[in-house]
Design an enzyme around this catalytic site. Structure first.
Site, PDB file in Angstrom:
ATOM      1  N   ASN A  61       0.806  -1.025  -0.117  1.00 55.75           N
ATOM      2  CA  ASN A  61       0.153   0.050  -0.112  1.00 55.75           C
ATOM      3  C   ASN A  61       0.897   1.283   0.165  1.00 55.75           C
ATOM      4  O   ASN A  61       2.180   1.237   0.498  1.00 55.75           O
ATOM      5  CB  ASN A  61      -1.034  -0.163   1.282  1.00 55.75           C
ATOM      6  CG  ASN A  61      -1.867   1.400   1.170  1.00 55.75           C
ATOM      7  OD1 ASN A  61      -2.585   1.562   0.416  1.00 55.75           O
ATOM      8  ND2 ASN A  61      -1.918   1.745   2.365  1.00 55.75           N
ATOM      9  N   HIS A  64       0.701   5.166   1.409  1.00 57.62           N
ATOM     10  CA  HIS A  64      -0.038   6.013   2.329  1.00 57.62           C
ATOM     11  C   HIS A  64       0.483   7.656   2.330  1.00 57.62           C
ATOM     12  O   HIS A  64       1.739   7.539   2.272  1.00 57.62           O
ATOM     13  CB  HIS A  64      -0.156   5.301   3.788  1.00 57.62           C
ATOM     14  CG  HIS A  64      -1.016   6.076   4.827  1.00 57.62           C
ATOM     15  ND1 HIS A  64      -2.384   6.012   4.848  1.00 57.62           N
ATOM     16  CD2 HIS A  64      -0.567   7.080   5.864  1.00 57.62           C
ATOM     17  CE1 HIS A  64      -2.810   6.920   5.628  1.00 57.62           C
ATOM     18  NE2 HIS A  64      -1.659   7.388   6.231  1.00 57.62           N
ATOM     19  N   SER A  82       4.666   7.006   2.328  1.00 53.83           N
ATOM     20  CA  SER A  82       5.029   5.760   2.865  1.00 53.83           C
ATOM     21  C   SER A  82       4.495   4.768   2.092  1.00 53.83           C
ATOM     22  O   SER A  82       3.401   4.533   1.811  1.00 53.83           O
ATOM     23  CB  SER A  82       4.886   5.423   4.449  1.00 53.83           C
ATOM     24  OG  SER A  82       5.208   6.522   5.246  1.00 53.83           O
ATOM     25  N   ASP A 117      -3.076   0.549   8.026  1.00 53.31           N
ATOM     26  CA  ASP A 117      -1.831   1.453   8.068  1.00 53.31           C
ATOM     27  C   ASP A 117      -0.881   0.991   8.968  1.00 53.31           C
ATOM     28  O   ASP A 117       0.103   1.918   9.490  1.00 53.31           O
ATOM     29  CB  ASP A 117      -2.111   2.937   7.857  1.00 53.31           C
ATOM     30  CG  ASP A 117      -3.254   3.259   6.794  1.00 53.31           C
ATOM     31  OD1 ASP A 117      -3.225   2.699   5.954  1.00 53.31           O
ATOM     32  OD2 ASP A 117      -3.973   4.109   7.203  1.00 53.31           O
ATOM     33  N   THR A 132       3.798  13.788  -6.061  1.00 53.73           N
ATOM     34  CA  THR A 132       4.957  13.906  -6.978  1.00 53.73           C
ATOM     35  C   THR A 132       6.217  12.903  -6.262  1.00 53.73           C
ATOM     36  O   THR A 132       6.642  12.025  -7.006  1.00 53.73           O
ATOM     37  CB  THR A 132       5.814  15.278  -7.024  1.00 53.73           C
ATOM     38  OG1 THR A 132       6.195  15.665  -5.706  1.00 53.73           O
ATOM     39  CG2 THR A 132       4.843  16.329  -7.763  1.00 53.73           C
TER      40      THR A 132
HETATM   41  C1  GAR Z   1      -2.758   8.865  -2.810  1.00 55.36           C
HETATM   42  O1  GAR Z   1      -2.177   9.955  -2.233  1.00 55.36           O
HETATM   43  C2  GAR Z   1      -2.545   7.674  -1.869  1.00 55.36           C
HETATM   44  O2  GAR Z   1      -1.356   7.870  -1.076  1.00 55.36           O
HETATM   45  C3  GAR Z   1      -3.849   7.909  -1.103  1.00 55.36           C
HETATM   46  O3  GAR Z   1      -4.794   8.139  -1.991  1.00 55.36           O
HETATM   47  C4  GAR Z   1      -4.087   8.713  -2.961  1.00 55.36           C
HETATM   48  C5  GAR Z   1      -4.594   8.270  -4.387  1.00 55.36           C
HETATM   49  O4  GAR Z   1      -4.099   9.040  -5.649  1.00 55.36           O
HETATM   50  N1  GAR Z   1      -4.216   6.616  -0.388  1.00 55.36           N
HETATM   51  C6  GAR Z   1      -4.713   6.713   0.700  1.00 55.36           C
HETATM   52  O5  GAR Z   1      -5.158   7.682   1.397  1.00 55.36           O
HETATM   53  C7  GAR Z   1      -4.812   5.110   1.359  1.00 55.36           C
HETATM   54  N2  GAR Z   1      -5.605   5.351   2.683  1.00 55.36           N
HETATM   55  P1  GAR Z   1      -4.158   8.442  -6.948  1.00 55.36           P
HETATM   56  O6  GAR Z   1      -5.265   7.892  -7.328  1.00 55.36           O
HETATM   57  O7  GAR Z   1      -4.049   9.581  -7.929  1.00 55.36           O
HETATM   58  O8  GAR Z   1      -3.131   7.553  -7.066  1.00 55.36           O
END
Ligand code: GAR
Length: 224
Positions: free
Chosen positions: A111, A113, A140, A149, A176
């Protein structure tokens, strides 16, 4: 891709899919994995277009059509099976998986996070970091365990919180670095460099005593 013997990876998404896009681009550029299927719990997820553009089969499994989490997770497991992935990568997948799923994929489930874990587990990390007046934030990549998490962290990247930041600006800065560290970690797994051992991580034959830092620790992954 016929004859492509790289690690087959499944990516699970719920939204925009910018991390999926970064993973697809790194794979196309020669990383040690290939994305064999994408699953989304939301039919409107923007990331489905990235899968289509890359020619990767995608399936929507709408959690709202399932009476409970286990039934949804069983549908995910069934959808994964024909693609025979060897690693499942959660990329903005916003459903909590049940032990049924996590145990099936233990040690082969990653995952990303948006925080410097163990700080700021859970949702709305950017908003909470700003509200707390923190000066540092980040992302992370970790192995997924049954606690939310809580799994062992592989690699992290820090970003500053800047004066005048709002959630969108801070989230963009975190994104980024996410787009750097997630393809790296999946590439490492594909090379056979990573292994989960309970709450510890093996990286290139040694146990990490702390998560790797991007970019500071790059000697660790560039070393022959
Ligand atoms: C990312 O920032 C990821 O870290 C977060 O969702 C976003 C997805 O962006 N994940 C979480 O919050 C998991 N609990 P994306 O759809 O553009 O990849």
């Amino acid at each position: 891709m016929n004859g492509d013997t790289r690690l087959p990876v499944a990516v699970l998404i719920s939204g925009t899919g910018s991390n999926l896009k970064a993973l697809l681009e790194a794979s196309a550029a020669g990383a040690a994995y290939r994305v064999v299927t994408v699953l989304s719990n939301r039919p409107e997820a923007g990331g489905l277009a990235h899968a289509a553009a890359a020619g990767v089969p995608a399936t929507v499994i709408d959690h709202r059509r399932h009476p409970d989490r286990e039934s949804f997770d069983r549908a995910l497991l069934e959808a994964l099976a024909p693609h025979a992935p060897q690693l499942v990568v959660l990329a903005g997948f916003m459903r909590v998986l049940t032990p049924l799923f996590v145990r099936r994929w233990a040690g082969r489930l990653l995952n990303i996070h948006p925080s410097l874990l163990p700080a700021w587990r859970g949702l709305d990390t950017h908003r909470r970091v700003l509200a707390a007046g923190e000066r540092r934030h980040g992302a992370s990549v970790h192995f997924v365990t049954e606690g939310l998490d809580e799994g062992p962290v592989i690699v992290q990247a820090e970003v500053p919180v800047e004066d005048g930041d709002d959630e969108a600006r801070l989230a963009a800065r975190v994104h980024t670095v996410e787009h750097r560290i997630y393809p790296l970690a999946v590439d490492w797994f594909g090379r056979g460099w990573l292994r989960q051992d309970g709450d510890r991580v093996w990286f290139r034959g040694r146990i990490l005593d702390r998560p790797l830092r991007y970019p500071d620790d790059e000697a660790a992954w560039h070393a022959p």
